[in-house]
Design an enzyme around this catalytic site. Structure first.
Site, PDB file in Angstrom:
ATOM      1  N   GLU A   1      -1.683  -1.694  -1.054  1.00 60.98           N
ATOM      2  CA  GLU A   1      -2.250  -0.499  -1.690  1.00 60.98           C
ATOM      3  C   GLU A   1      -3.581  -0.903  -2.320  1.00 60.98           C
ATOM      4  OE1 GLU A   1      -0.839   2.421  -1.453  1.00 60.98           O
ATOM      5  OE2 GLU A   1       1.194   1.875  -0.802  1.00 60.98           O
TER       6      GLU A   1
ATOM      7  N   GLU B   1      -5.500   8.465   3.623  1.00 57.62           N
ATOM      8  CA  GLU B   1      -5.776   7.230   2.874  1.00 57.62           C
ATOM      9  C   GLU B   1      -6.999   6.573   3.509  1.00 57.62           C
ATOM     10  OE1 GLU B   1      -1.992   5.184   2.656  1.00 57.62           O
ATOM     11  OE2 GLU B   1      -1.042   6.935   1.745  1.00 57.62           O
TER      12      GLU B   1
HETATM   13  O1  LIG Z   1       1.341   6.694  -3.656  1.00 58.96           O
HETATM   14  C1  LIG Z   1       2.335   7.001  -3.032  1.00 58.96           C
HETATM   15  O2  LIG Z   1       3.206   7.766  -3.498  1.00 58.96           O
HETATM   16  C2  LIG Z   1       2.576   6.443  -1.655  1.00 58.96           C
HETATM   17  C3  LIG Z   1       1.584   5.423  -1.169  1.00 58.96           C
HETATM   18  C4  LIG Z   1       2.142   4.847   0.126  1.00 58.96           C
HETATM   19  O3  LIG Z   1       1.921   5.407   1.158  1.00 58.96           O
HETATM   20  N1  LIG Z   1       2.972   3.808  -0.007  1.00 58.96           N
HETATM   21  C5  LIG Z   1       3.763   3.321   1.082  1.00 58.96           C
HETATM   22  C6  LIG Z   1       4.568   2.130   0.631  1.00 58.96           C
HETATM   23  C7  LIG Z   1       5.392   1.575   1.762  1.00 58.96           C
HETATM   24  C8  LIG Z   1       6.350   0.451   1.347  1.00 58.96           C
HETATM   25  O4  LIG Z   1       7.266   0.724   0.568  1.00 58.96           O
HETATM   26  O5  LIG Z   1       6.159  -0.674   1.815  1.00 58.96           O
HETATM   27  C9  LIG Z   1       4.708   4.437   1.546  1.00 58.96           C
HETATM   28  O6  LIG Z   1       5.220   5.172   0.699  1.00 58.96           O
HETATM   29  O7  LIG Z   1       4.899   4.556   2.744  1.00 58.96           O
HETATM   30 ZN   LIG Z   2       0.254   5.289   2.463  1.00 58.55          ZN
END
Ligand SMILES: O=C(O)CCC(=O)N[C@@H](CCC(=O)O)C(=O)O
Ligand SMILES: [Zn+2]
Length: 344
Positions: free
Chosen positions: A223, A66
């Site tokens: 994000e 990322e």
């Molecule tokens: O796009 C995706 O599938 C994942 C993107 C990402 O890394 N999102 C985080 C969100 C964390 C949270 O829920 O606060 C993750 O999945 O770790």
């Molecule tokens: Zn991520």
């Protein structure tokens, strides 16, 4: 010693990438009096010489591929070390998973963002991410605890999403266990260019939940767009975010625009669907973007023999990923939410 080059270039990212697992601690002071402490690879703390009121954690590369957030933090760190950005607040920058940056993958062996809040110590499993999660918890704990009580704490954990998204930038507000959500934080996010916020309804093992739950920090997973390799990010799309983060750390006080609920799209998590079986599929294509809504009764996912159907019209998909480890979240669904008296 690496310090000479770091002082000259401010390039802590390359130093981190050249030392995937460890870097001896060291420190120096900038001409403007700011103390620079390298605590480990990917972990650098800045303490201005004058009085400060805020303790700010900015993390990126919790997922190594990322890259946009990594580039934003790289630019901020370089400006600070070169003396171009003069700090008024304490800041801890973290590049979470240096090896995964180098291999351009989300993680090496295990998703780092599922290992916080002590999860790294559960089971009899040893891997680089578990070691790193424990160390990152320790650095954040020391950063928030080494100063007097009662100071303002925040942690923005910067990510980009695997899929495209109807709402390009959005933030995840970790579960607050009944504490109110803060309009002022929404204003901060809006200033970053983030007008969409999801409120979680359960504890988690994410980095932002850890800082929120353990230290009462205003903490978010933010994000900022879609995953792209280094060199392919249009950095103009992150100008607002970078400017807002710069202001947060370089000003005594920041004024944000007055709160207006119409500026935001708020969602609450409707449910989390975990992958429990090898055969886990989605009926929609890889190109289906985050926030795509489904009508009641439409198929959302199939986990072995179990089919999940949309329970309400407009139930929208977030972070669909059929390739997660068994037992982990494969999909979040959200529904719209209004600003109510739980927002202060
Ligand atoms: O796009 C995706 O599938 C994942 C993107 C990402 O890394 N999102 C985080 C969100 C964390 C949270 O829920 O606060 C993750 O999945 O770790
Ligand atoms: Zn991520």
């Amino acid at each position: 010693m690496y310090l000479d080059n770091l002082k000259k270039t401010g390039d802590f990212l390359t130093l981190t990438r050249n030392n995937e697992f460890h870097l001896p601690a060291s420190s120096f002071t900038l001409a403007n009096g700011t103390l620079v402490e390298v605590l480990d690879t990917g972990v650098i703390q800045f303490t201005p010489s004058g009085p400060t009121t805020k303790d700010v954690v900015l993390s990126s590369a919790i997922h190594g591929n990322e890259t946009a957030p990594i580039e934003i933090c790289d630019q901020l760190i370089q400006s600070i070390i070169k003396g171009e950005l003069v700090l008024k607040q304490r800041v801890l920058f973290i590049y979470g998973n240096p090896k995964s940056i180098n291999i351009a993958k989300r993680f090496v062996e295990e998703n780092l963002n599922r290992l916080f809040n002590g999860e790294h110590a559960k089971g009899n499993i040893q891997n680089p991410e578990r070691v790193r999660a424990e160390k990152l918890e320790q650095y954040v704990t020391a950063f928030f605890s080494d100063v007097e009580e009662g100071r303002y704490r925040c942690h923005y954990d910067l990510h980009t999403a695997i899929r495209g998204s109807k709402n390009e930038k959005f933030a995840v507000y970790p579960y607050l266990h009944g504490k109110p959500w803060k309009k002022q934080q929404l204003q901060f996010l809006l200033s970053c260019g983030v007008n969409t916020v999801l409120t979680m309804r359960a504890a988690a093992t994410t980095f932002s939940y850890f800082s929120s739950f353990v230290f009462g920090a205003d903490a978010f997973t933010v994000e900022l767009g879609q995953v792209k390799p280094f060199g392919e990010n249009d950095m103009s799309r992150f100008a607002q975010t970078k400017a807002t983060l710069s202001a947060l750390i370089s000003q005594e006080r920041v004024e944000y625009k007055q709160f207006n609920a119409n500026d935001f799209e708020l969602f609450q998590v409707h449910r989390t669907i975990n992958r429990t079986q090898e055969l886990f599929t989605f009926p929609f294509p890889e190109s289906a973007v985050n926030f795509t809504g489904f009508n009641e009764g439409e198929l959302l996912a199939t986990d072995g023999e179990v089919e999940y159907f949309a329970e309400v019209d407009g139930e929208a998909i977030i972070f669909p990923n059929a390739n997660v480890a068994l037992g982990q979240r494969a999909l979040l669904t959200v529904i719209p939410m209004e600003v109510n008296d739980k927002f202060i």
